[in-house]
Scaffold this motif. Sequence first.
Motif, PDB file in Angstrom:
ATOM      1  N   ASP A  51      16.616-168.888 -58.815  1.00  0.00           N
ATOM      2  CA  ASP A  51      15.521-169.356 -57.963  1.00  0.00           C
ATOM      3  C   ASP A  51      15.732-170.801 -57.530  1.00  0.00           C
ATOM      4  O   ASP A  51      15.364-171.185 -56.425  1.00  0.00           O
ATOM      5  CB  ASP A  51      14.187-169.226 -58.703  1.00  0.00           C
ATOM      6  N   SER A  52      16.329-171.595 -58.391  1.00  0.00           N
ATOM      7  CA  SER A  52      16.488-173.023 -58.118  1.00  0.00           C
ATOM      8  C   SER A  52      17.463-173.306 -56.970  1.00  0.00           C
ATOM      9  O   SER A  52      17.456-174.403 -56.405  1.00  0.00           O
ATOM     10  CB  SER A  52      16.960-173.760 -59.373  1.00  0.00           C
ATOM     11  N   VAL A  53      18.299-172.333 -56.618  1.00  0.00           N
ATOM     12  CA  VAL A  53      19.295-172.565 -55.564  1.00  0.00           C
ATOM     13  C   VAL A  53      19.130-171.613 -54.396  1.00  0.00           C
ATOM     14  O   VAL A  53      19.843-171.736 -53.385  1.00  0.00           O
ATOM     15  CB  VAL A  53      20.737-172.461 -56.115  1.00  0.00           C
ATOM     16  N   LYS A  54      18.208-170.687 -54.504  1.00  0.00           N
ATOM     17  CA  LYS A  54      18.020-169.681 -53.455  1.00  0.00           C
ATOM     18  C   LYS A  54      17.706-170.356 -52.129  1.00  0.00           C
ATOM     19  O   LYS A  54      16.885-171.272 -52.058  1.00  0.00           O
ATOM     20  CB  LYS A  54      16.887-168.733 -53.866  1.00  0.00           C
ATOM     21  N   GLY A  55      18.394-169.905 -51.086  1.00  0.00           N
ATOM     22  CA  GLY A  55      18.187-170.488 -49.764  1.00  0.00           C
ATOM     23  C   GLY A  55      19.048-171.705 -49.495  1.00  0.00           C
ATOM     24  O   GLY A  55      19.133-172.162 -48.348  1.00  0.00           O
ATOM     25  N   ARG A  56      19.693-172.252 -50.521  1.00  0.00           N
ATOM     26  CA  ARG A  56      20.549-173.436 -50.342  1.00  0.00           C
ATOM     27  C   ARG A  56      22.017-173.134 -50.644  1.00  0.00           C
ATOM     28  O   ARG A  56      22.903-173.737 -50.044  1.00  0.00           O
ATOM     29  CB  ARG A  56      20.068-174.566 -51.259  1.00  0.00           C
ATOM     30  N   PHE A  57      22.261-172.253 -51.579  1.00  0.00           N
ATOM     31  CA  PHE A  57      23.635-171.907 -51.986  1.00  0.00           C
ATOM     32  C   PHE A  57      23.987-170.522 -51.471  1.00  0.00           C
ATOM     33  O   PHE A  57      23.139-169.623 -51.410  1.00  0.00           O
ATOM     34  CB  PHE A  57      23.765-171.901 -53.511  1.00  0.00           C
ATOM     35  N   THR A  58      25.266-170.337 -51.147  1.00  0.00           N
ATOM     36  CA  THR A  58      25.756-169.043 -50.703  1.00  0.00           C
ATOM     37  C   THR A  58      27.083-168.741 -51.393  1.00  0.00           C
ATOM     38  O   THR A  58      28.016-169.554 -51.331  1.00  0.00           O
ATOM     39  CB  THR A  58      25.968-169.012 -49.180  1.00  0.00           C
ATOM     40  N   ILE A  59      27.154-167.590 -52.026  1.00  0.00           N
ATOM     41  CA  ILE A  59      28.391-167.152 -52.665  1.00  0.00           C
ATOM     42  C   ILE A  59      29.087-166.167 -51.738  1.00  0.00           C
ATOM     43  O   ILE A  59      28.434-165.343 -51.091  1.00  0.00           O
ATOM     44  CB  ILE A  59      28.109-166.521 -54.055  1.00  0.00           C
ATOM     45  N   SER A  60      30.403-166.275 -51.663  1.00  0.00           N
ATOM     46  CA  SER A  60      31.154-165.376 -50.787  1.00  0.00           C
ATOM     47  C   SER A  60      32.544-165.171 -51.361  1.00  0.00           C
ATOM     48  O   SER A  60      32.977-165.893 -52.254  1.00  0.00           O
ATOM     49  CB  SER A  60      31.244-165.950 -49.370  1.00  0.00           C
ATOM     50  N   GLN A 108      29.161-172.097 -51.419  1.00  0.00           N
ATOM     51  CA  GLN A 108      28.742-173.096 -50.435  1.00  0.00           C
ATOM     52  C   GLN A 108      27.404-173.658 -50.881  1.00  0.00           C
ATOM     53  O   GLN A 108      26.448-172.898 -51.053  1.00  0.00           O
ATOM     54  CB  GLN A 108      28.632-172.466 -49.051  1.00  0.00           C
ATOM     55  N   MET A 109      27.350-174.959 -51.054  1.00  0.00           N
ATOM     56  CA  MET A 109      26.135-175.600 -51.548  1.00  0.00           C
ATOM     57  C   MET A 109      25.627-176.560 -50.490  1.00  0.00           C
ATOM     58  O   MET A 109      26.311-177.532 -50.142  1.00  0.00           O
ATOM     59  CB  MET A 109      26.420-176.351 -52.848  1.00  0.00           C
ATOM     60  N   ASN A 110      24.461-176.278 -49.953  1.00  0.00           N
ATOM     61  CA  ASN A 110      23.834-177.110 -48.933  1.00  0.00           C
ATOM     62  C   ASN A 110      22.548-177.721 -49.467  1.00  0.00           C
ATOM     63  O   ASN A 110      22.006-177.262 -50.480  1.00  0.00           O
ATOM     64  CB  ASN A 110      23.531-176.282 -47.688  1.00  0.00           C
ATOM     65  N   SER A 111      22.066-178.725 -48.783  1.00  0.00           N
ATOM     66  CA  SER A 111      20.809-179.398 -49.156  1.00  0.00           C
ATOM     67  C   SER A 111      20.811-179.746 -50.641  1.00  0.00           C
ATOM     68  O   SER A 111      19.847-179.462 -51.364  1.00  0.00           O
ATOM     69  CB  SER A 111      19.614-178.499 -48.823  1.00  0.00           C
TER      70      SER A 111
END
Length: 118
Positions: free
Chosen positions: A59-68, A79-82
């Motif tokens: 929950d703490s990274v949802k919407g900001r991090f993307t795993i691929s 990918q870690m944004n914001s």
Amino acid sequence: VQLQASGGGLVQAGGSLRLSCAASGSTFSLNFVGWYRQVPGKQRESVARITTGGSTYADSVKGRFTISRDNAKNTVYLQMNSLKPEDTAVYYCNALGYNNGWYPRYDWGQGTLVTVSS
């Protein structure tokens, strides 16, 4: 098999980083891989995982991090944004097994340090 994380560094709050995860000395299945992080003195926590069923995030990274995953490069990315100061930690990756829940399969690699300044 040991999976190595790389790509960490120092970034200001609001910035971005992309972490990479690759296996040393062997290929590994990209179908089940997780990213974890650990702050000194605290337990290692799951941040994100990618499986054949999709990806899941804390929950703490949802919407900001993307795993691929990139099958051609045999690499998994985070990918870690914001980024926020509370994202500061050593980040690790590991292949995952499942037995009434996902668990890290192999010994931990060295990890990569992410430091987010305010």
